[in-house]
Design a protein around this motif. Sequence first.
Motif, PDB file in Angstrom:
ATOM      1  N   ILE A  13       3.172 -20.583  21.036  1.00 41.51           N
ATOM      2  CA  ILE A  13       3.468 -19.931  19.765  1.00 41.51           C
ATOM      3  C   ILE A  13       2.195 -19.328  19.175  1.00 41.51           C
ATOM      4  N   ALA A  14       1.105 -20.091  19.196  1.00 38.77           N
ATOM      5  CA  ALA A  14      -0.174 -19.599  18.685  1.00 38.77           C
ATOM      6  C   ALA A  14      -0.640 -18.378  19.478  1.00 38.77           C
ATOM      7  N   SER A  15      -0.456 -18.403  20.782  1.00 41.95           N
ATOM      8  CA  SER A  15      -0.859 -17.288  21.634  1.00 41.95           C
ATOM      9  C   SER A  15      -0.043 -16.030  21.315  1.00 41.95           C
ATOM     10  N   LEU A  16       1.262 -16.205  21.134  1.00 43.04           N
ATOM     11  CA  LEU A  16       2.103 -15.064  20.771  1.00 43.04           C
ATOM     12  C   LEU A  16       1.668 -14.479  19.431  1.00 43.04           C
ATOM     13  N   GLY A  17       1.456 -15.348  18.437  1.00 46.43           N
ATOM     14  CA  GLY A  17       1.027 -14.877  17.124  1.00 46.43           C
ATOM     15  C   GLY A  17      -0.303 -14.145  17.175  1.00 46.43           C
ATOM     16  N   ALA A  18      -1.251 -14.700  17.908  1.00 45.26           N
ATOM     17  CA  ALA A  18      -2.580 -14.091  18.017  1.00 45.26           C
ATOM     18  C   ALA A  18      -2.542 -12.759  18.751  1.00 45.26           C
ATOM     19  N   SER A  19      -1.546 -12.556  19.595  1.00 43.58           N
ATOM     20  CA  SER A  19      -1.489 -11.330  20.394  1.00 43.58           C
ATOM     21  C   SER A  19      -0.968 -10.130  19.607  1.00 43.58           C
ATOM     22  N   LEU A  20      -0.369 -10.337  18.450  1.00 42.00           N
ATOM     23  CA  LEU A  20       0.168  -9.220  17.665  1.00 42.00           C
ATOM     24  C   LEU A  20      -0.972  -8.370  17.104  1.00 42.00           C
ATOM     25  N   ARG A  21      -0.970  -7.096  17.460  1.00 40.94           N
ATOM     26  CA  ARG A  21      -1.996  -6.158  17.015  1.00 40.94           C
ATOM     27  C   ARG A  21      -1.345  -4.982  16.308  1.00 40.94           C
ATOM     28  N   ALA A  22      -1.944  -4.603  15.169  1.00 43.71           N
ATOM     29  CA  ALA A  22      -1.442  -3.448  14.421  1.00 43.71           C
ATOM     30  C   ALA A  22      -1.689  -2.180  15.227  1.00 43.71           C
ATOM     31  N   ILE A  23      -0.685  -1.339  15.278  1.00 49.14           N
ATOM     32  CA  ILE A  23      -0.778  -0.045  15.957  1.00 49.14           C
ATOM     33  C   ILE A  23      -1.098   1.011  14.903  1.00 49.14           C
ATOM     34  N   ALA A  24      -1.911   1.972  15.249  1.00 50.28           N
ATOM     35  CA  ALA A  24      -2.329   3.006  14.304  1.00 50.28           C
ATOM     36  C   ALA A  24      -1.118   3.657  13.648  1.00 50.28           C
ATOM     37  N   PRO A  25      -1.081   3.712  12.319  1.00 48.42           N
ATOM     38  CA  PRO A  25       0.062   4.286  11.606  1.00 48.42           C
ATOM     39  C   PRO A  25       0.385   5.722  12.014  1.00 48.42           C
ATOM     40  N   LYS A  26      -0.625   6.471  12.441  1.00 46.11           N
ATOM     41  CA  LYS A  26      -0.370   7.868  12.820  1.00 46.11           C
ATOM     42  C   LYS A  26       0.522   7.972  14.060  1.00 46.11           C
ATOM     43  N   LEU A  27       0.676   6.874  14.808  1.00 46.13           N
ATOM     44  CA  LEU A  27       1.542   6.895  15.987  1.00 46.13           C
ATOM     45  C   LEU A  27       3.020   6.707  15.628  1.00 46.13           C
ATOM     46  N   LEU A  28       3.299   6.314  14.387  1.00 51.71           N
ATOM     47  CA  LEU A  28       4.667   6.111  13.931  1.00 51.71           C
ATOM     48  C   LEU A  28       5.131   7.285  13.089  1.00 51.71           C
ATOM     49  N   LYS A  29       6.383   7.637  13.236  1.00 54.03           N
ATOM     50  CA  LYS A  29       6.955   8.642  12.343  1.00 54.03           C
ATOM     51  C   LYS A  29       7.114   7.968  10.986  1.00 54.03           C
ATOM     52  N   GLN A  30       6.426   8.504   9.994  1.00 57.20           N
ATOM     53  CA  GLN A  30       6.475   7.913   8.666  1.00 57.20           C
ATOM     54  C   GLN A  30       7.648   8.464   7.877  1.00 57.20           C
ATOM     55  N   SER A  31       8.098   7.684   6.931  1.00 59.06           N
ATOM     56  CA  SER A  31       9.218   8.061   6.083  1.00 59.06           C
ATOM     57  C   SER A  31       8.800   9.192   5.143  1.00 59.06           C
ATOM     58  N   PRO A  32       9.692  10.130   4.906  1.00 59.91           N
ATOM     59  CA  PRO A  32       9.384  11.194   3.944  1.00 59.91           C
ATOM     60  C   PRO A  32       9.466  10.703   2.492  1.00 59.91           C
ATOM     61  N   GLN A  33      10.031   9.515   2.290  1.00 62.64           N
ATOM     62  CA  GLN A  33      10.194   8.974   0.947  1.00 62.64           C
ATOM     63  C   GLN A  33       8.841   8.512   0.402  1.00 62.64           C
ATOM     64  N   GLU A  34       8.472   8.998  -0.773  1.00 64.38           N
ATOM     65  CA  GLU A  34       7.202   8.633  -1.398  1.00 64.38           C
ATOM     66  C   GLU A  34       7.115   7.131  -1.615  1.00 64.38           C
ATOM     67  N   GLY A  35       5.970   6.572  -1.299  1.00 63.39           N
ATOM     68  CA  GLY A  35       5.737   5.144  -1.483  1.00 63.39           C
ATOM     69  C   GLY A  35       6.207   4.287  -0.326  1.00 63.39           C
ATOM     70  N   THR A  36       6.847   4.903   0.679  1.00 63.96           N
ATOM     71  CA  THR A  36       7.366   4.167   1.823  1.00 63.96           C
ATOM     72  C   THR A  36       6.453   4.376   3.028  1.00 63.96           C
ATOM     73  N   MET A  37       6.122   3.271   3.690  1.00 63.31           N
ATOM     74  CA  MET A  37       5.322   3.375   4.910  1.00 63.31           C
ATOM     75  C   MET A  37       5.867   2.417   5.959  1.00 63.31           C
ATOM     76  N   ARG A  38       5.591   2.727   7.203  1.00 62.72           N
ATOM     77  CA  ARG A  38       6.012   1.903   8.328  1.00 62.72           C
ATOM     78  C   ARG A  38       4.787   1.311   9.005  1.00 62.72           C
ATOM     79  N   VAL A  39       4.940   0.057   9.426  1.00 60.23           N
ATOM     80  CA  VAL A  39       3.852  -0.665  10.078  1.00 60.23           C
ATOM     81  C   VAL A  39       4.402  -1.263  11.370  1.00 60.23           C
TER      82      VAL A  39
END
Length: 145
Positions: A13-39
């Motif tokens: 469980i610790a290994s799985l948790g530690a392996s989670l890495r944030a991906i650069a936001p520019k690689l995700l299609k972001q919402s057109p709605q103001e104040g909304t972001m995807r991670v």
Amino acid sequence: MNHINYILSKNEIASLGASLRAIAPKLLKQSPQEGTMRVWFQGGEPYFDLFFELNNGEITWFQFTLRGKSLSWCIHKPLLKTGITNELNIDDVSFYAASKTVENDNNSDGEFIDLVKSILQTRPEEEIFVKALALFNVYSSPTNT
């Protein structure tokens, strides 16, 4: 329901948790709605992802997928729902990452919900994980959908 035994050791469980890495936001299609972001967080093994949609810093949706199982929550229907993904299927469509589909379980898988909670608890220093954990305490899973 695709029921799999998800009892893992504390080290796994610790290994799985530690392996989670944030991906650069520019690689995700972001919402057109103001104040909304995807991670997006990607884990250290295939088919392990965590997606969040936030509105003004508050979670409005999340989806956690691991080994062909899914857990999701949405502010519009605030229940923890489990399901299965097509990622472990071997066919032409499943080879394309953008083609992932989720089929909700009729009854949520409490064992998988507990596993997801355990993985998120390995990252108490990250605000978004703490916010997600708060949803587990406030919103229960449905018994039937």
